[in-house]
Design a protein around this motif. Structure first.
Motif, PDB file in Angstrom:
ATOM      1  N   GLY A   6       2.724   2.208  -6.272  1.00 28.56           N
ATOM      2  CA  GLY A   6       1.716   3.173  -5.853  1.00 28.56           C
ATOM      3  C   GLY A   6       0.384   3.003  -6.545  1.00 28.56           C
ATOM      4  N   HIS A  46       3.450   8.728  -9.470  1.00 27.81           N
ATOM      5  CA  HIS A  46       3.885   7.388  -9.080  1.00 27.81           C
ATOM      6  C   HIS A  46       5.062   7.005  -9.960  1.00 27.81           C
ATOM      7  CE1 HIS A  46       0.341   6.965  -6.580  1.00 27.81           C
ATOM      8  NE2 HIS A  46      -0.357   7.461  -7.585  1.00 27.81           N
ATOM      9  N   GLU A  71       1.870  13.274  -0.943  1.00 29.48           N
ATOM     10  CA  GLU A  71       2.877  12.263  -0.644  1.00 29.48           C
ATOM     11  C   GLU A  71       2.411  10.958  -1.266  1.00 29.48           C
ATOM     12  OE1 GLU A  71       3.845  12.063   3.509  1.00 29.48           O
ATOM     13  OE2 GLU A  71       4.820  10.120   3.291  1.00 29.48           O
ATOM     14  N   ASP A  72       3.278  10.275  -2.002  1.00 33.77           N
ATOM     15  CA  ASP A  72       2.934   9.039  -2.697  1.00 33.77           C
ATOM     16  C   ASP A  72       1.676   9.227  -3.562  1.00 33.77           C
ATOM     17  OD1 ASP A  72       5.066   7.791  -1.520  1.00 33.77           O
ATOM     18  OD2 ASP A  72       3.903   6.960   0.131  1.00 33.77           O
ATOM     19  N   ALA A  90      12.200   9.495   1.383  1.00 32.74           N
ATOM     20  CA  ALA A  90      12.685   8.133   1.621  1.00 32.74           C
ATOM     21  C   ALA A  90      12.773   7.389   0.287  1.00 32.74           C
ATOM     22  CB  ALA A  90      11.736   7.405   2.567  1.00 32.74           C
ATOM     23  N   PRO A  91      13.568   6.308   0.244  1.00 29.03           N
ATOM     24  CA  PRO A  91      13.621   5.528  -0.989  1.00 29.03           C
ATOM     25  C   PRO A  91      12.228   5.088  -1.416  1.00 29.03           C
ATOM     26  CG  PRO A  91      15.308   4.788   0.517  1.00 29.03           C
ATOM     27  CD  PRO A  91      14.478   5.789   1.261  1.00 29.03           C
ATOM     28  N   SER A  92      11.916   5.278  -2.676  1.00 26.04           N
ATOM     29  CA  SER A  92      10.663   4.880  -3.329  1.00 26.04           C
ATOM     30  C   SER A  92       9.506   5.817  -3.027  1.00 26.04           C
ATOM     31  CB  SER A  92      10.245   3.447  -2.989  1.00 26.04           C
ATOM     32  OG  SER A  92       9.601   3.401  -1.741  1.00 26.04           O
ATOM     33  N   GLU A  93       9.723   6.834  -2.214  1.00 26.53           N
ATOM     34  CA  GLU A  93       8.651   7.776  -1.915  1.00 26.53           C
ATOM     35  C   GLU A  93       8.505   8.777  -3.058  1.00 26.53           C
ATOM     36  OE1 GLU A  93       7.576   9.231   2.540  1.00 26.53           O
ATOM     37  OE2 GLU A  93       9.363  10.070   1.663  1.00 26.53           O
ATOM     38  N   ALA A  97      12.218   2.139   5.057  1.00 28.50           N
ATOM     39  CA  ALA A  97      11.113   2.710   4.283  1.00 28.50           C
ATOM     40  C   ALA A  97      10.201   1.557   3.896  1.00 28.50           C
ATOM     41  CB  ALA A  97      11.648   3.424   3.049  1.00 28.50           C
ATOM     42  N   ASN A 116       1.930   5.091   0.554  1.00 26.49           N
ATOM     43  CA  ASN A 116       2.249   3.675   0.383  1.00 26.49           C
ATOM     44  C   ASN A 116       3.666   3.335   0.803  1.00 26.49           C
ATOM     45  OD1 ASN A 116       3.915   4.128  -2.020  1.00 26.49           O
ATOM     46  ND2 ASN A 116       1.969   4.618  -3.006  1.00 26.49           N
ATOM     47  N   VAL A 117       4.419   4.345   1.235  1.00 28.28           N
ATOM     48  CA  VAL A 117       5.759   4.108   1.783  1.00 28.28           C
ATOM     49  C   VAL A 117       5.834   4.858   3.102  1.00 28.28           C
ATOM     50  CG1 VAL A 117       8.232   4.372   1.453  1.00 28.28           C
ATOM     51  CG2 VAL A 117       6.775   4.016  -0.517  1.00 28.28           C
ATOM     52  N   HIS A 156      11.874  -0.618   1.249  1.00 27.63           N
ATOM     53  CA  HIS A 156      12.263  -0.220  -0.097  1.00 27.63           C
ATOM     54  C   HIS A 156      13.708   0.242  -0.184  1.00 27.63           C
ATOM     55  CE1 HIS A 156      11.318   0.399  -4.241  1.00 27.63           C
ATOM     56  NE2 HIS A 156      10.060   0.099  -4.020  1.00 27.63           N
TER      57      HIS A 156
END
Lengths: 413, 491
Positions: free
Chosen positions: A198, A236, A349-350, A366-369, B351, B376-377, B403
């Motif tokens: 991020g 992040h 978000e992010d 979601a994954p990594s969000e 994702a 970014n996702v 991801h």
């Protein structure tokens, strides 16, 4: 135990069948061709079934030695509370302590476990890693990657891979305009990198192996240097991008919070102050997952590295405005999160503020969000904060109770 | 329960069932015809003798096998999986063949015609079967990879314009051999010889006619996501096209259809979509472009396959190809990039994460957002499409990947190697754009010099550092050199 019993049963059956077969053959009478036919059939059947059994047994017994590839799950060990004291790898862990913790000593004392649980609470309260200020004003952070014993829930520990001896790794909190130098030392047996998820860092600092810098080799180190820009403000996280499906679930991740105003940095080492004056309380939950007992889909679901009942619990005063930062650090799974009794407002978000904050009861992530959610503690009581995916609300082979996984309590007083 | 365990268990059970049949297999064992054995089996089933023939041992074994399957999983089981899986699949094939023979014999005696597809192993497992590793020439593989790049660059299928102005696209669904990675060739199904199918592009006001020709061994049909078309064109399975037949999907493009959409098979969807029957439908406005500001348009159709007789999706592709064969996007610094992402996986969410940039989500399923959302996702559900945009102001090679980290591995690669749902966005530095008085840019350029310094200094401590890294970091110091280097590499 169960497995051994079954193998014993099979061996018994096996011998019984061999005896039967021999009997069948010996009872053949050359002058009765019809009976002969029937018996031959049975012999053939016996042989077939025995082949199946034998192949099964052979593969089962030869498997442990034939493990050429490392399995993508964590070896888990006996959690013995009476074991010897383990040297907990601390922020200043050295080479020797990290290599010691990769040894056979997987026991954790009660105090060590409590310390680990306390670290999850500290992360929830956003207590950040203190940097060393270099002469040129650069903030230098040190992240030591090593393996250690990590307790997940009562009776379950695993071999954790992480930064500075904890899962998640130390929180890094910086301000716009900072020059940052993050020294990453690799005490693992495997190469690793750190990707600043991020943050728009220069290409060479992005932490992807070979693009363009190679991965950090065992006993190697690398300086990640960048300037904190306005783009980076918000929640992040960082994680290894080498063998990432395994390493992330093993614990190689941590959070980064970037503040717009330097004022919030004043007392960052003791208590976190909210990033914005519109909130009274600022909390962080990293939603993680890992694999134990050789399972392939993720089967332990954690908040700040711990599964319920070891998850950190939140105490807030009635009327306080709370900003809750959520990071999905699971390698593979989506999560859906709810706080009973409250409506949550997704404000970013992010790390990027939403143009229209969105009110929800269930936060899908979601994954990594990363998502920043806000609520005002208007209703007193003890409220469950939990995943709405029911399979994430229990711990594998936890017989003590049927609650576990990704849940915790928010106490509003 | 893991797949391997399932296979082992099935193998054991099938072996037991085989054993049970073999008890009655006098005629077969003594060299007689299969049908006579079946008749004998039927006879014995009718007589009381059958009951006495029920093998206690086999049933005991069956119970034992069931117990074994229900055992908690052990890491070593996966190891044995491959060896036993071979055994179990072969026995499945045998059973399938014998059952099929038995069924066809019954059918002929009762004069019933069975429309079922021929029973084969792929009817039992949903995945694609491996093809011969030498089935494709190097040139053929390169042509396939080029098709993926062409699709990324939005090269559309040229329609045939009929007398009444209707644009006619022809899609032929047929089996093909598709190269995924290295030596991995699979027996996929595709439209017009490619996976994903060709890009269909039309304008508002057009009447389009999509001719679906079915050269598959089973019925198929077309469905479209995100557009409202006449009910009889909807591709519901009742309208499925029989093998060697064809069907025309004719409809008029209306203004509400503008945007990124997908088309896919709607018959036996799980299997057919994951065999490669999916593609993208782009609808442009009547005049001009949907995104007039975009300098670079890129299209990525995410697909998936089930290989190695597994049950869950295990190969993930961009425009039909997993990394490292996935198409790489080349951008000049400063260009405005619009990326359309379509999730044509039959089962999985994705994702998608882009390194080095915060992008804006501008449209979902073709509908433009009133206020673009920065992130970014981006999570993409099956059949969903999203359009994202960003300005490429940071030079370098940036990863664009899913991801969900087991989606970025190819099944039999080493753990360390990347694969699957991943590609690179290569942003070539330019001299003019780097001098822009942009806040982030100035910090970036100052950073790049700093970063090269740091990597140089850490060179001494790190023995394993290759000279390549110092080269590229040095090249980023002077953007002129960088450009020429990258151009050379591109050539």
């Amino acid at each position: 135990m169960m497995e051994q019993l079954l193998i014993a049963c099979m061996l018994l059956l096996f011998t019984w069948m061999i005896i039967k077969t021999i009997k069948q053959i010996s009872s053949l009478h050359i002058y009765e061709p019809h009976a002969w036919k029937q018996k031959i059939d049975r012999v053939v059947i016996g042989c077939l079934l025995m082949t199946v059994l034998a192949s099964w047994l052979i593969t089962t017994s030869s498997m442990p030695t034939a493990s050429a590839d490392r399995m993508p799950d964590m070896p888990d060990m006996d959690a013995s509370t009476t074991g010897t004291t383990t040297s907990m790898s601390t922020a200043s862990s050295t080479d020797s302590s990290s290599t010691a913790s990769t040894g056979a000593d997987f026991n954790l004392t009660d105090t060590a476990m409590k310390q680990q649980n306390q670290s999850a609470v500290r992360l929830m309260n956003e207590q950040a890693l203190s940097p060393t200020i270099l002469p040129d004003g650069t903030k230098q952070f040190v992240l030591n990657a090593s393996t250690f014993t990590w307790s997940l829930y009562p009776g379950k520990v695993m071999e954790g891979w992480g930064f500075n001896g904890g899962i998640p790794g130390s929180l890094i909190r910086v301000t716009v305009g900072d020059q940052v130098d993050i020294v990453v030392n690799n005490h693992l047996d495997e190469p690793m990198t750190v990707h600043w998820h991020g943050l728009q860092v220069p290409n060479a600092m992005d932490g992807v192996p070979g693009m363009p810098n190679p991965a950090i080799q065992p006993n190697g180190s690398f300086d990640y240097k960048f300037t904190v820009t306005k783009q980076m403000v918000g929640t992040h996280w960082y994680h290894s991008h080498y063998d990432d499906d395994f390493q992330v679930d093993a614990g190689m991740y941590g959070a980064i919070i970037v503040d717009d105003q330097p004022a919030t940095q004043a007392n960052q080492s003791t208590t976190a102050t909210p990033a914005s004056p519109s909130y009274d309380v600022d909390k962080l939950f990293m939603l993680g997952a890992t694999k134990v007992d050789g399972a392939d889909p993720e089967n332990v679901f954690t908040i700040n590295g711990k599964a319920y009942p070891y998850t950190p619990q939140m105490d807030i005063q009635k009327g306080q405005r709370v900003l809750l930062r959520l990071v999905n650090a699971s390698a593979e799974d989506y999560h859906a999160i709810t706080l009973d009794g409250y409506t949550l407002t997704i404000v970013a978000e992010d790390g990027q503020p939403l143009p229209d904050p969105q009110q929800v009861s269930v936060v899908s992530i979601a994954p990594s969000e990363t998502l920043d959610v806000a609520f005002t503690a208007t209703r007193a009581g003890d409220w469950w904060f939990h995943s709405t995916i029911a399979s994430e609300l229990s711990n594998p082979d936890d017989t003590a109770d049927n609650m576990g996984g990704m849940m915790t309590l928010v106490h509003v007083k | 329960m893991t797949n391997d365990q399932l296979w082992i268990g099935t193998g054991c059970m099938i072996a037991c069932i085989l054993g049970f049949y073999l008890y009655n297999l006098h005629s077969l064992l003594w060299g007689q015809h299969l049908t006579r054995w079946l008749r004998q089996l039927q006879r014995s089933a009718r007589s009381n003798r059958f009951l006495t023939l029920i093998p206690v041992k086999t049933i005991a074994l069956l119970v034992l096998c069931l117990l074994l399957i229900s055992l908690p999983s052990q890491p070593m089981l996966a190891q044995s999986g491959s060896s036993l899986a071979n055994f179990s699949t072969s026995s499945i094939a045998t059973v399938a063949l014998t059952l099929h023979a038995a069924r066809s014999e019954q059918a002929s005696t009762r004069d019933i015609i069975l429309n079922e597809p021929p029973l084969a192993t792929n009817a039992i497992t949903p995945g694609v079967l491996d093809a011969d590793t030498n089935a494709l020439s190097k040139a053929a593989i390169q042509a396939q990879n080029q098709a993926a790049r062409n699709m990324m660059n939005e090269q559309a299928l040229q329609p045939k314009v009929l007398a009444n102005g209707t644009k006619q696209f022809t899609l032929t669904a047929a089996p093909l051999v598709w190269n995924l990675y290295e030596q991995k060739n699979v027996q996929g199904w595709g439209y017009n010889g490619q996976i994903s199918g060709p890009l269909l592009r039309a304008k508002v006001g057009d009447t389009i006619s999509i001719v679906l020709k079915n050269e598959l061994p089973e019925p198929t049909s077309l469905g479209f996501s995100g557009i409202s078309i006449p009910a009889d064109m909807g591709g519901i399975p009742q309208h499925s096209v029989a093998p060697h037949a064809s069907f025309q999907y004719t409809f008029t493009i209306t203004s509400d259809m503008v945007g990124t959409h997908s088309y896919f098979s709607t018959t036996d969807m799980d299997k057919q979509i994951n065999h490669g029957l999916h593609g993208v439908l782009l609808i442009d406005p009547a005049q001009g472009k949907e995104y007039p500001d975009a300098d670079v348009n890129a299209l990525f159709d995410i697909g998936s396959f089930v290989v190695d007789q597994k049950v869950e999706e295990n190969v993930f592709t961009l425009n039909g190809k997993p990394y490292p064969n996935s198409p790489e996007l080349s951008i000049q610094q400063g260009q405005h990039v619009l990326v359309r992402i379509v999730n044509s996986s039959a089962e999985s969410f994705h994702a998608m994460h882009l390194h080095g940039y915060t992008f804006k989500l501008v449209a979902q399923d073709g509908h433009h957002l009133n206020k673009p959302v920065a992130m970014n996702v981006i999570s993409v559900a099956p059949e969903e499409t999203v359009d994202i945009e960003f300005t490429a102001n940071a030079p370098g090679t940036w990863m664009f990947h899913c991801h969900i980290l087991d989606h970025t591995m190819n099944p039999d690669d080493d753990a360390d190697e990347m694969g699957g749902l991943m590609t690179n966005f290569v942003v070539h530095g330019t001299e003019t754009d780097s001098s822009k008085p942009d806040d982030t840019m100035s910090s970036m350029s100052s950073m790049s010099s700093m970063s090269s310094m740091s990597s140089m200094s850490s060179m001494s401590s790190m023995s394993s550092m290759s000279s390549m890294s110092s080269m590229s970091s040095m090249s980023s110091m002077s953007s002129m050199d960088h450009t020429s280097l990258m151009n050379e590499m591109a050539r």
